[in-house]
Design a protein around this motif. Structure first.
Motif, PDB file in Angstrom:
ATOM      1  N   HIS A  11       2.729  -1.553  -1.987  1.00 45.70           N
ATOM      2  CA  HIS A  11       3.073  -0.143  -2.145  1.00 45.70           C
ATOM      3  C   HIS A  11       4.511  -0.002  -2.635  1.00 45.70           C
ATOM      4  O   HIS A  11       5.452  -0.320  -1.905  1.00 45.70           O
ATOM      5  N   ARG A  12       4.672   0.427  -3.880  1.00 44.60           N
ATOM      6  CA  ARG A  12       5.991   0.482  -4.560  1.00 44.60           C
ATOM      7  C   ARG A  12       6.644  -0.899  -4.559  1.00 44.60           C
ATOM      8  O   ARG A  12       7.867  -1.028  -4.465  1.00 44.60           O
ATOM      9  N   GLU A  60       1.583  -1.508  -6.753  1.00 44.23           N
ATOM     10  CA  GLU A  60       1.320  -0.056  -6.746  1.00 44.23           C
ATOM     11  C   GLU A  60       2.522   0.685  -7.319  1.00 44.23           C
ATOM     12  O   GLU A  60       3.678   0.307  -7.076  1.00 44.23           O
ATOM     13  N   ASP A  81       3.944   4.843  -8.774  1.00 46.50           N
ATOM     14  CA  ASP A  81       3.757   6.271  -9.048  1.00 46.50           C
ATOM     15  C   ASP A  81       4.395   6.523 -10.406  1.00 46.50           C
ATOM     16  O   ASP A  81       5.560   6.182 -10.608  1.00 46.50           O
ATOM     17  N   HIS A  91       8.532   7.707  -7.268  1.00 49.20           N
ATOM     18  CA  HIS A  91       7.649   8.428  -6.353  1.00 49.20           C
ATOM     19  C   HIS A  91       8.034   9.879  -6.081  1.00 49.20           C
ATOM     20  O   HIS A  91       7.203  10.788  -6.163  1.00 49.20           O
ATOM     21  N   GLU A 103      -0.660   5.337  -9.948  1.00 52.49           N
ATOM     22  CA  GLU A 103      -0.883   6.730  -9.525  1.00 52.49           C
ATOM     23  C   GLU A 103      -0.230   7.691 -10.509  1.00 52.49           C
ATOM     24  O   GLU A 103       0.940   7.536 -10.861  1.00 52.49           O
ATOM     25  N   LYS A 136       1.532  10.774 -10.524  1.00 49.02           N
ATOM     26  CA  LYS A 136       2.214  11.545  -9.470  1.00 49.02           C
ATOM     27  C   LYS A 136       2.572  12.922 -10.013  1.00 49.02           C
ATOM     28  O   LYS A 136       3.103  13.027 -11.120  1.00 49.02           O
ATOM     29  N   GLN A 167      -5.205   5.922  -9.655  1.00 54.88           N
ATOM     30  CA  GLN A 167      -5.296   6.635  -8.378  1.00 54.88           C
ATOM     31  C   GLN A 167      -4.591   7.970  -8.521  1.00 54.88           C
ATOM     32  O   GLN A 167      -3.599   8.082  -9.252  1.00 54.88           O
ATOM     33  N   LEU A 191      -7.206   9.746  -3.903  1.00 52.45           N
ATOM     34  CA  LEU A 191      -6.355   9.719  -2.714  1.00 52.45           C
ATOM     35  C   LEU A 191      -6.570  10.995  -1.907  1.00 52.45           C
ATOM     36  O   LEU A 191      -6.632  12.094  -2.490  1.00 52.45           O
ATOM     37  N   PHE A 242      -2.860  -0.205   1.082  1.00 49.93           N
ATOM     38  CA  PHE A 242      -1.569   0.013   0.444  1.00 49.93           C
ATOM     39  C   PHE A 242      -0.543  -0.279   1.545  1.00 49.93           C
ATOM     40  O   PHE A 242      -0.595   0.355   2.615  1.00 49.93           O
TER      41      PHE A 242
HETATM   42  O1  G3P Z   1      -0.807   5.678  -3.580  1.00 53.73           O
HETATM   43  C1  G3P Z   1      -1.140   5.446  -2.254  1.00 53.73           C
HETATM   44  C2  G3P Z   1      -0.074   6.081  -1.502  1.00 53.73           C
HETATM   45  O2  G3P Z   1       1.068   5.639  -2.172  1.00 53.73           O
HETATM   46  C3  G3P Z   1      -0.133   7.571  -1.564  1.00 53.73           C
HETATM   47  O3  G3P Z   1       0.978   8.125  -0.997  1.00 53.73           O
HETATM   48  O4  G3P Z   1       2.996   9.435  -1.275  1.00 53.73           O
HETATM   49  O5  G3P Z   1       3.153   6.974  -1.082  1.00 53.73           O
HETATM   50  O6  G3P Z   1       2.276   8.004  -3.162  1.00 53.73           O
HETATM   51  P1  G3P Z   1       2.411   8.135  -1.673  1.00 53.73           P
END
Ligand code: G3P
Ligand code: CA
Length: 321
Positions: free
Chosen positions: A49-50, A76, A78, A91, A169, A171, A201, A223, A293
């Motif tokens: 995640h990031r 991952e 955004d 993000h 994603e 965003k 996503q 999501l 994630f």
């Molecule tokens: O993309 C999965 C998760 O990252 C969704 O929440 O706010 O961290 O992008 P967020």
């Protein structure tokens, strides 16, 4: 007395065992595995995640390089767009939390990401906040790290010596009309529009529909958060996910076995966000999660019994971080 206590204990154990068995049946984990196999998606999936964002500033080069070389299945990110049309991995709605925008552009610190040119974005320090907030994980080399473009993250992923995917994603897609096509074009130009290597996503149905129209073969995850679950109900969310995508990505708080089972029985993969503690991996894995994630791809790999390809500190030093 002893006989009575052992009788009560036996009943409690039987009730717990029966409840656990029922939960596993409700979660239908084998259907999740089958869906992952059908789509060629890593199972169970380690989604950084990031990047490895516990160990390095989120969505920066060391975070993604670490996740890649530790052995995560997906990086991952955004994706948003600068005012001059460049796709970046970022993000938040504004740059306030993770950069020095307040010092560099004081009058515009609260402005949205889309208000800045790429040159302005690239002038921001996206690493020092991490050192200040997490002194135990701070490294001098994190000072002055830059926000990355989508292309730069693709380049990091392209240097992997193994199968590695991107989990992308869109965003705030409402703020960026046409961004889905731009992401697809950017991936295609670099040979990355590959259903085995990319998953899209979004929290936005419209955005997933746009991805589906332009690149139908690439998997898509809808999501969902607690608010959406309250408003629409899990059944409605699963129906929407099945209509527009191949998976559902619930926040951990709604990832109950009966919910995951409903998604699995619709043929969906379930990737739960954002889960960082080993006890949470255990519970949600038991509830049927097909992957997570996680900011802690290092811990998640360990949980799944996968040995990291190298120690984090060695990776950081190898790349002069
Ligand atoms: O993309 C999965 C998760 O990252 C969704 O929440 O706010 O961290 O992008 P967020
Ligand atoms: Ca995200």
């Amino acid at each position: 007395m002893v006989r009575r206590v052992s009788l009560v204990l036996s009943i409690v154990i039987i009730v717990f065992a029966a409840a656990a068995a029922l939960m596993r049946v409700a979660a239908a984990p084998s259907a999740g595995r089958a869906a992952a196999e059908r789509l060629g998606i890593a199972y169970p999936a380690v989604i950084a995640h990031r990047g490895a964002s516990y160990l390095a500033p989120e969505a920066t080069a060391p975070a993604y390089i670490l996740a890649r070389d530790l052995g995560a299945d997906f990086l991952e990110m955004d994706v948003q767009r600068t005012s001059d049309g460049v796709l970046i991995a970022y993000h938040d709605d504004t740059f306030e939390r993770t950069t020095d925008v307040a010092e560099r552009f004081p009058s515009r610190a609260k402005n949205p990401v889309a208000d800045f040119t790429l040159a302005e974005v690239k002038s921001l320090d996206a690493g020092s906040w991490f050192n200040a907030r997490f002194p135990d994980r701070a490294r001098p080399s994190y000072r002055g790290l830059r926000v990355l473009t989508l292309d730069e993250v693709v380049a990091i992923a392209s240097a992997a010596r193994r199968t590695l995917g991107l989990y992308i994603e869109s965003k705030n897609p409402e703020a960026y009309p046409g961004i889905e096509h731009e992401i697809i074009k950017a991936l295609a130009a670099r040979g990355w529009l590959d259903p085995r290597k990319v998953i899209f996503q979004s929290f936005s149905r419209d955005s997933l529909e746009a991805f589906a129209k332009a690149a139908p073969a690439v998997p898509r995850t809808y999501l969902v958060d607690e608010k959406m679950e309250k408003e629409t109900g899990w059944k409605g969310l699963v129906a929407a996910a099945a209509e527009i995508g191949t998976g559902i990505g619930p926040v951990g708080y709604v990832a109950f076995p009966w919910n995951l089972g409903r998604a699995h029985r619709e043929g969906l993969i379930v990737h739960v966000y954002t889960v960082n503690a080993p006890w949470q991996f255990s519970v949600l894995n038991f509830f049927g999660a097909d992957g997570f994630f996680s900011d802690r791809c290092d811990l998640l790999m360990e949980y799944y019994g996968r040995k990291p390809a190298a120690a984090a500190v060695d990776i950081l030093e190898k790349f002069k971080y």
